[in-house]
Design a protein around this motif. Structure first.
Motif, PDB file in Angstrom:
ATOM      1  N   VAL A  78      53.483  36.051  38.267  1.00  0.00           N
ATOM      2  CA  VAL A  78      52.313  35.304  38.740  1.00  0.00           C
ATOM      3  C   VAL A  78      52.199  35.381  40.264  1.00  0.00           C
ATOM      4  O   VAL A  78      51.105  35.586  40.802  1.00  0.00           O
ATOM      5  CB  VAL A  78      52.354  33.834  38.256  1.00  0.00           C
ATOM      6  N   ILE A  79      53.324  35.242  40.958  1.00  0.00           N
ATOM      7  CA  ILE A  79      53.303  35.314  42.425  1.00  0.00           C
ATOM      8  C   ILE A  79      52.803  36.681  42.882  1.00  0.00           C
ATOM      9  O   ILE A  79      51.935  36.785  43.756  1.00  0.00           O
ATOM     10  CB  ILE A  79      54.698  35.000  43.011  1.00  0.00           C
ATOM     11  N   LEU A  80      53.341  37.746  42.290  1.00  0.00           N
ATOM     12  CA  LEU A  80      52.932  39.095  42.692  1.00  0.00           C
ATOM     13  C   LEU A  80      51.480  39.369  42.292  1.00  0.00           C
ATOM     14  O   LEU A  80      50.707  39.923  43.089  1.00  0.00           O
ATOM     15  CB  LEU A  80      53.856  40.142  42.075  1.00  0.00           C
ATOM     16  N   ALA A  81      51.089  38.973  41.099  1.00  0.00           N
ATOM     17  CA  ALA A  81      49.713  39.201  40.650  1.00  0.00           C
ATOM     18  C   ALA A  81      48.718  38.446  41.534  1.00  0.00           C
ATOM     19  O   ALA A  81      47.649  38.976  41.870  1.00  0.00           O
ATOM     20  CB  ALA A  81      49.557  38.790  39.188  1.00  0.00           C
ATOM     21  N   ALA A  82      49.061  37.229  41.925  1.00  0.00           N
ATOM     22  CA  ALA A  82      48.180  36.449  42.806  1.00  0.00           C
ATOM     23  C   ALA A  82      48.059  37.112  44.175  1.00  0.00           C
ATOM     24  O   ALA A  82      46.958  37.161  44.751  1.00  0.00           O
ATOM     25  CB  ALA A  82      48.705  35.025  42.942  1.00  0.00           C
TER      26      ALA A  82
END
Length: 128
Positions: A78-82
């Motif tokens: 989620v952190i990387l995708a965001a």
């Protein structure tokens, strides 16, 4: 495809994915900073520092040599995708079309290269 945990740390596949991810993150940070600087320079600095700090502080055990705050694999994703999504959106807002298109293409290539790692991050072994 071979899961990331089965790939050696220096394998060409993992190295390529890491390089693409790093280049995408650099581009995303630049785009995010440029977009937010149109509103406020202090805000731009704060947002970029947050985007850099999140994946540094929160990590899935086994994904990085050291996880300061261990989190499940889905949180790392989620952190990387965001970061990637925010970078692409910010690039289309603040950059010329050709630069935004280049970051978009780089992000797509990075996402494809990241799929084995993301599959591994979603496994039980990555959450231990």
């Amino acid at each position: 495809m071979t899961p990331v945990h089965e790939l050696g740390a220096a394998s060409p596949t993992r190295r390529k994915a890491s390089l693409l991810r790093f280049a995408t993150e650099l581009g995303a940070w630049g785009a995010i900073g440029t977009a937010f600087a149109q509103i406020s320079l202090p805000l731009a600095i704060a947002v970029v520092l947050a985007a850099i700090a999140l994946p540094t502080v929160y990590a899935t055990p086994g994904d990085k040599p050291q996880a300061h705050v261990p989190v499940p694999g889905w949180v790392t994703i989620v952190i990387l995708a965001a970061t990637m999504a925010g970078g692409v959106v910010a690039a289309w807002i603040a950059w010329p079309w050709w630069a935004a298109a280049a970051l978009s293409a780089l992000t797509i290539a990075s996402l494809i290269a990241e799929l084995p790692r993301w599959r591994w991050l979603l496994t039980a072994k990555a959450r231990q």
